[in-house]
Design a protein around this motif. Sequence first.
Motif, PDB file in Angstrom:
ATOM      1  N   VAL A   6      -0.983   0.282 -11.760  1.00 27.14           N
ATOM      2  CA  VAL A   6       0.197  -0.377 -12.317  1.00 27.14           C
ATOM      3  C   VAL A   6      -0.106  -1.235 -13.541  1.00 27.14           C
ATOM      4  O   VAL A   6       0.761  -1.925 -14.059  1.00 27.14           O
ATOM      5  CB  VAL A   6       0.933  -1.232 -11.260  1.00 27.14           C
ATOM      6  N   SER A   7      -1.367  -1.197 -13.974  1.00 31.70           N
ATOM      7  CA  SER A   7      -1.623  -1.814 -15.284  1.00 31.70           C
ATOM      8  C   SER A   7      -2.793  -1.122 -15.954  1.00 31.70           C
ATOM      9  O   SER A   7      -3.820  -0.876 -15.322  1.00 31.70           O
ATOM     10  CB  SER A   7      -1.871  -3.309 -15.159  1.00 31.70           C
ATOM     11  N   GLY A   8      -2.573  -0.793 -17.204  1.00 32.93           N
ATOM     12  CA  GLY A   8      -3.626  -0.203 -18.016  1.00 32.93           C
ATOM     13  C   GLY A   8      -3.990   1.222 -17.645  1.00 32.93           C
ATOM     14  O   GLY A   8      -3.283   1.882 -16.888  1.00 32.93           O
ATOM     15  N   CYS A  16      -1.309  10.919 -14.710  1.00 34.63           N
ATOM     16  CA  CYS A  16      -0.527  12.133 -14.448  1.00 34.63           C
ATOM     17  C   CYS A  16      -0.210  12.870 -15.750  1.00 34.63           C
ATOM     18  O   CYS A  16       0.430  12.318 -16.650  1.00 34.63           O
ATOM     19  CB  CYS A  16       0.752  11.741 -13.722  1.00 34.63           C
ATOM     20  N   ARG A  41      10.068   0.873 -23.244  1.00 35.73           N
ATOM     21  CA  ARG A  41       8.985   0.032 -22.737  1.00 35.73           C
ATOM     22  C   ARG A  41       8.493   0.595 -21.413  1.00 35.73           C
ATOM     23  O   ARG A  41       9.269   1.154 -20.648  1.00 35.73           O
ATOM     24  CB  ARG A  41       9.490  -1.401 -22.531  1.00 35.73           C
ATOM     25  N   ARG A  42       7.232   0.460 -21.165  1.00 35.78           N
ATOM     26  CA  ARG A  42       6.636   0.845 -19.880  1.00 35.78           C
ATOM     27  C   ARG A  42       6.757   2.333 -19.543  1.00 35.78           C
ATOM     28  O   ARG A  42       6.815   2.699 -18.387  1.00 35.78           O
ATOM     29  CB  ARG A  42       7.243   0.016 -18.747  1.00 35.78           C
ATOM     30  N   MET A  43       6.808   3.144 -20.574  1.00 36.95           N
ATOM     31  CA  MET A  43       6.858   4.579 -20.316  1.00 36.95           C
ATOM     32  C   MET A  43       5.445   5.165 -20.321  1.00 36.95           C
ATOM     33  O   MET A  43       5.207   6.227 -19.746  1.00 36.95           O
ATOM     34  CB  MET A  43       7.733   5.264 -21.364  1.00 36.95           C
ATOM     35  N   GLY A  44       4.512   4.467 -20.982  1.00 43.44           N
ATOM     36  CA  GLY A  44       3.129   4.949 -20.929  1.00 43.44           C
ATOM     37  C   GLY A  44       2.438   5.139 -22.268  1.00 43.44           C
ATOM     38  O   GLY A  44       1.434   5.848 -22.341  1.00 43.44           O
ATOM     39  N   LYS A  45       2.931   4.457 -23.303  1.00 36.54           N
ATOM     40  CA  LYS A  45       2.312   4.617 -24.629  1.00 36.54           C
ATOM     41  C   LYS A  45       0.869   4.126 -24.659  1.00 36.54           C
ATOM     42  O   LYS A  45      -0.033   4.850 -25.064  1.00 36.54           O
ATOM     43  CB  LYS A  45       3.087   3.842 -25.717  1.00 36.54           C
ATOM     44  N   SER A  46       0.686   2.876 -24.222  1.00 36.52           N
ATOM     45  CA  SER A  46      -0.652   2.284 -24.356  1.00 36.52           C
ATOM     46  C   SER A  46      -1.676   3.051 -23.526  1.00 36.52           C
ATOM     47  O   SER A  46      -2.802   3.285 -23.998  1.00 36.52           O
ATOM     48  CB  SER A  46      -0.632   0.818 -23.926  1.00 36.52           C
ATOM     49  N   SER A  47      -1.297   3.463 -22.321  1.00 40.52           N
ATOM     50  CA  SER A  47      -2.267   4.217 -21.509  1.00 40.52           C
ATOM     51  C   SER A  47      -2.560   5.584 -22.125  1.00 40.52           C
ATOM     52  O   SER A  47      -3.687   6.056 -22.052  1.00 40.52           O
ATOM     53  CB  SER A  47      -1.814   4.414 -20.074  1.00 40.52           C
ATOM     54  N   GLU A 155       2.577  -2.072 -30.622  1.00 41.62           N
ATOM     55  CA  GLU A 155       3.665  -3.036 -30.827  1.00 41.62           C
ATOM     56  C   GLU A 155       3.855  -3.317 -32.320  1.00 41.62           C
ATOM     57  O   GLU A 155       4.060  -4.455 -32.745  1.00 41.62           O
ATOM     58  CB  GLU A 155       3.391  -4.344 -30.057  1.00 41.62           C
ATOM     59  N   GLN A 256       5.267   4.199 -10.624  1.00 40.65           N
ATOM     60  CA  GLN A 256       3.907   3.801 -10.237  1.00 40.65           C
ATOM     61  C   GLN A 256       3.934   2.627  -9.269  1.00 40.65           C
ATOM     62  O   GLN A 256       3.227   2.595  -8.267  1.00 40.65           O
ATOM     63  CB  GLN A 256       3.085   3.421 -11.477  1.00 40.65           C
TER      64      GLN A 256
END
Length: 371
Positions: A6-8, A16, A41-47, A155, A256
């Motif tokens: 749930v983070s990073g 997935c 937001r929180r869709m998974g860009k950074s990961s 960002e 998640q």
Amino acid sequence: MNPFIVSGFAGSEFFCNRKQELKKLKEAFQNRRNVTLFSLRRMGKSSLIKFLFEKIKREADCIYVDIYSATNLEEMIQHLANAITNYYGSSVKGYLSKISNLIRSLNATLSYDDITGRPEIKIGIGDIKKQKSDLNLIIEYLEKNNKRVLLVFDEFQAITNFPEKNVEAILRTIFQECKNINFIFSGSNLRMMQSIFSDKAKPFYQSTQYMHLEEIEKNEYKNFIKNNFKKGKQSIDDSQIDLILEFCRRHTYYVQMFCNRLYSKEFKGNKEILIKTLEEILKENEPVYFNYKNLLTDSQWKLVNAVANEGSVKEPLSGVFIKKYNLKSSSSVQRTLDSLLKKETLLFYKNVYIVYDVFFSLWLKFNAILN
Ligand SMILES: Nc1ncnc2c1ncn2[C@@H]1O[C@H](COP(=O)(O)OP(=O)(O)OP(=O)(O)O)[C@@H](O)[C@H]1O
Ligand SMILES: [Mg+2]
């Protein structure tokens, strides 16, 4: 270990799919195209970016700069300088020789964080001329690197709030000259990102390849969830996974989180436990939601409730909707709607209006039922 992160980014085994997206990003880099990556937001860009780094780290130095907290150009440059120092500083061997020239030319000071022990450089304050020159020095440094460089600004929409004039023009001028560096500009505020990249009058107009990160494909996500429960000697059936994906609108972070909590209960397929788990999550977040309420006017609160109750709304100005929820005139709903969109409490996504925060939306809906 709980497989629902749930983070990073914790490695490919906890990640997935996203094969197509990775391929696209990799190809763009290999063909020297810069990319603008955006999503909710929180869709998974950074990961996704971190995963890409894993894939191409042999051919490139991949540097990640999060400028979310930067409020002006100087802070952005400071973030960039630190990301570079950290990147090259993490391999102790050869560290000083590699980075000391840059530190010297920037007239910067080097220190080590007391807690993390990480190197940090501090660039002296200066006017816009100095900032441009600092930025040029940093970019030149990466241009001369013996390996190709992928420089990611996460960002990136933050630059639209910088007080300096012509920030976009300054950045564009410096970035477009680069041969050894390629860029990914990533962000979640669609309005701001569009104002940078799709406004004809702006410097970055059509300068990059666009990529919109959608929800993870349904069957891929289903299999991922099912297999992970199975591996942990737990079980969940198809209809329950469908329910989770529907509740969470397939929005990555929320899916998640829901699965993470369920998994920690050693889930064996009991539907009551599934509902109870969701209730627990919503209950925990309640103080935040009450705070949202304090920050909204009565008519805003009423409209958010109405949208949450419907799940999604196609025509919020229609007489039927206004009557059903006892709202005021369509012109006042329009005004309220605009203010909520601006705050990003509501979102216009795939042709319908929804409450942006998935759990908040569910909390409103369930409370309406309970009341
Ligand atoms: N493909 C994936 N498989 C499993 N989990 C994922 C996947 N992509 C993202 N996640 C998880 O979803 C959450 C949100 O991801 P991430 O932080 O990358 O999103 P983001 O779009 O960068 O969000 P923000 O806009 O808040 O920066 C994280 O907890 C991450 O671990
Ligand atoms: Mg992110």
